[in-house]
Scaffold this motif. Structure first.
Motif, PDB file in Angstrom:
ATOM      1  N   VAL A 109       0.840  -1.214   0.000  1.00  0.00           N
ATOM      2  CA  VAL A 109       0.000   0.000   0.000  1.00  0.00           C
ATOM      3  C   VAL A 109       0.868   1.255   0.000  1.00  0.00           C
ATOM      4  O   VAL A 109       0.638   2.189  -0.777  1.00  0.00           O
ATOM      5  CB  VAL A 109      -0.945   0.004   1.232  1.00  0.00           C
ATOM      6  N   VAL A 110       1.874   1.271   0.843  1.00  0.00           N
ATOM      7  CA  VAL A 110       2.717   2.470   0.977  1.00  0.00           C
ATOM      8  C   VAL A 110       3.509   2.708  -0.309  1.00  0.00           C
ATOM      9  O   VAL A 110       3.644   3.842  -0.761  1.00  0.00           O
ATOM     10  CB  VAL A 110       3.645   2.329   2.199  1.00  0.00           C
ATOM     11  N   ILE A 111       4.030   1.643  -0.902  1.00  0.00           N
ATOM     12  CA  ILE A 111       4.782   1.799  -2.148  1.00  0.00           C
ATOM     13  C   ILE A 111       3.868   2.368  -3.231  1.00  0.00           C
ATOM     14  O   ILE A 111       4.224   3.287  -3.965  1.00  0.00           O
ATOM     15  CB  ILE A 111       5.392   0.456  -2.595  1.00  0.00           C
ATOM     16  N   GLY A 112       2.668   1.807  -3.323  1.00  0.00           N
ATOM     17  CA  GLY A 112       1.743   2.267  -4.359  1.00  0.00           C
ATOM     18  C   GLY A 112       1.307   3.710  -4.176  1.00  0.00           C
ATOM     19  O   GLY A 112       1.252   4.483  -5.128  1.00  0.00           O
ATOM     20  N   ARG A 113       1.015   4.095  -2.928  1.00  0.00           N
ATOM     21  CA  ARG A 113       0.538   5.460  -2.680  1.00  0.00           C
ATOM     22  C   ARG A 113       1.681   6.449  -2.585  1.00  0.00           C
ATOM     23  O   ARG A 113       1.763   7.420  -3.332  1.00  0.00           O
ATOM     24  CB  ARG A 113      -0.247   5.523  -1.354  1.00  0.00           C
ATOM     25  N   SER A 114       2.578   6.225  -1.645  1.00  0.00           N
ATOM     26  CA  SER A 114       3.610   7.222  -1.344  1.00  0.00           C
ATOM     27  C   SER A 114       4.826   7.124  -2.249  1.00  0.00           C
ATOM     28  O   SER A 114       5.458   8.131  -2.544  1.00  0.00           O
ATOM     29  CB  SER A 114       4.047   7.091   0.111  1.00  0.00           C
TER      30      SER A 114
END
Lengths: 262, 233
Positions: A109-114
């Motif tokens: 999730v973090v890689i995709g968003r941030s």
């Protein structure tokens, strides 16, 4: 020979990338422990990054945690009760949620968003000469741009992973209770999980949240700040940041698992 | 008694042909001490001369030496170099704004980054200077939605905030309403009066000829060299 040369060339490029990302992580950690590199402007950026990466992702992570809890916990409870082996509930949930699924999904999730956001933002700044404007004002790019982003992402991954584990266990138990799959009381459920958590599991969890967070932050900052001057490089930098972060996540997770449990 | 150190010194600075996309520079020498202004008229049909980048140590000369407050830019740690750059105000030739910050955040950034001056003081100075150049205050919108004439005057505000030791003005008159150039001239004079230095590059011959810098040395940039005109003040 061309194939060999190509393989060798690729290996050397990957090694250079590893060295550069390691240098960024080392530099960030070195700077982070010195008060003079934390003026109010940098502190505010750290807070902003944690808000964007952590707080604003809370809804999505919670949703995924609920769904993961329903799938994993409910299935686990159902089959263990069916085979009369409900004593294995705790160790199985720890092995799946805390050791593997929780950190992995949160990092995705973090890689995709941030990750995309950081690479894109920094690449745009580079292309439009804004990093030069910062340099001209005596504002170091590593201190102002990289450090708060790398640390903000790392802290957020850890906190989100903790929330993920708690929510997924709670949702799994609740859903199982609604379906009548759950036989024990909630305290028994919590005790079985707590009893199954060992110091190695905690070390594994911390390593699988902090290291990928550091690497994702450093990789995406590096890709964003590496563009030379063309707008077409911006989406390329974002893609590279995400793809390389995903690859690094899987490699690092596997290595940590091997080092922790073998 | 120790001599007062010069604020900005160029000693035989040169940029070689082909190593940069800037015009050649050859034997550029000038000394801007405390209270000294330097105004350079550039050639209208040539690339901009990167004197400001050289002055701040963002571009290394191929020959010669640039000193700020008696030190070259290779002296001191990265932290010290950045702290010194924090004592320089600048109006940029090209883009001078960070797009993911609003105009107010842009204006206050360097002051808040480099010192412990209270935010209220910094904001008050920004608002006061903005009003002096005919603006209602400092906008809180993104720079890309603000008119050029307003942005340029806000760059002036940022350049003079915190009473810098050195102010680098790269064509500050461009896009700015002419009626406020007098205010810019007053700020330049105030900087010189308190012992700072100013380096002003321009394409405007009338400004260079006397309406811009009321006192100081004037140079004309021609064929890679600086030719001095008569002194002012």
């Amino acid at each position: 020979m061309n194939i060999l040369a190509g393989i060798g060339d690729r290996a050397l490029r990957q090694w250079r990338l590893v060295r550069q990302v390691s240098a960024i992580i080392s530099g960030v950690l070195f700077l982070a422990f010195q008060a003079r590199f934390w003026p109010r402007t940098v502190r505010e950026l750290l807070v902003r990054q944690i808000l964007f990466t952590g707080v604003e992702a809370l809804g999505l992570v919670t949703l995924i945690a609920v769904l993961a809890g329903i799938s994993v916990v409910t299935q686990t409870q159902f089959w263990l009760v069916k085979f009369g082996n409900s004593g294995m509930l705790g160790p199985l949930l720890v092995a799946v949620l805390i050791r593997e699924v929780g950190p992995l999904l949160v990092n995705f999730v973090v890689i995709g968003r941030s990750g995309t956001a950081v690479s894109t933002e920094l690449a745009n700044m580079k292309v439009h000469g804004e990093t030069d404007v910062l340099d001209a004002q005596g504002i170091d790019s590593t201190v102002y741009l990289a450090m708060p982003r790398v640390l903000g992402i790392t802290v957020s991954v850890f906190c989100l992973a903790v929330i993920f584990v708690v929510v997924s266990c709670a949702s799994g138990y609740a859903f199982g209770f609604l379906l009548g799959v759950t036989r024990g009381d909630p305290l028994y459920f919590m005790d079985s999980i707590a009893a199954a958590v060992s110091p190695r599991d905690i070390a594994n969890f911390i390593a699988k949240t902090l290291w990928p967070g550091l690497i994702t932050g450093a990789l995406c900052c590096y890709e964003g700040l590496s563009v030379r001057g063309s707008l077409t490089e911006v989406p390329q930098a974002a893609t590279r940041g995400v793809v390389r972060s995903l690859a690094a996540l899987l490699i690092v997770s596997a290595i940590i698992s091997v080092l922790t449990y073998l | 008694m120790d001599p007062i150190p010069s604020i900005l010194q160029f000693e035989r600075v040169g940029l070689a042909a082909g190593t940069h996309h800037f015009p050649d520079l050859d034997e550029v020498t000038f000394d801007a001490g405390p209270g000294a202004g330097v105004m350079v008229l550039q050639e209208a049909d040539a690339e901009a001369v990167p004197l400001a980048d050289l002055a701040e140590g963002l571009l290394n000369p191929d020959r010669g030496t640039v000193r700020f407050r008696g030190q070259t830019w290779s002296e001191g740690s990265g932290f010290d170099q950045n702290a010194r750059r924090g004592r320089i105000g600048r109006v940029f030739e090209k883009n001078g704004w960070i797009s993911n910050l609003n105009v107010r955040e842009n204006l206050l950034l360097a002051q808040r980054h480099h010192g412990r001056r209270p935010d209220a003081d910094i904001r008050a100075e920004a608002e006061d200077r903005a009003r002096q150049v005919g603006l209602d205050g400092v906008p809180e919108t993104r720079p890309d939605v603000v008119r050029k004439g307003v942005l340029r005057r806000l760059e002036w505000v940022r350049a003079f905030m915190g009473e810098p030791d050195l102010v680098l003005l790269e064509r500050p008159e461009r896009d700015a309403p002419a009626e406020f150039l007098g205010v810019l001239g007053e700020w330049v004079s105030a900087t010189l009066d308190r012992g700072g230095a100013v380096l002003w590059t321009t394409l405007d011959e009338r400004l260079w000829g006397g309406e811009g810098l009321r006192r100081g040395r004037r140079y004309r940039f021609k064929d890679g060299r600086l030719e001095e005109a008569s002194d002012h003040g």
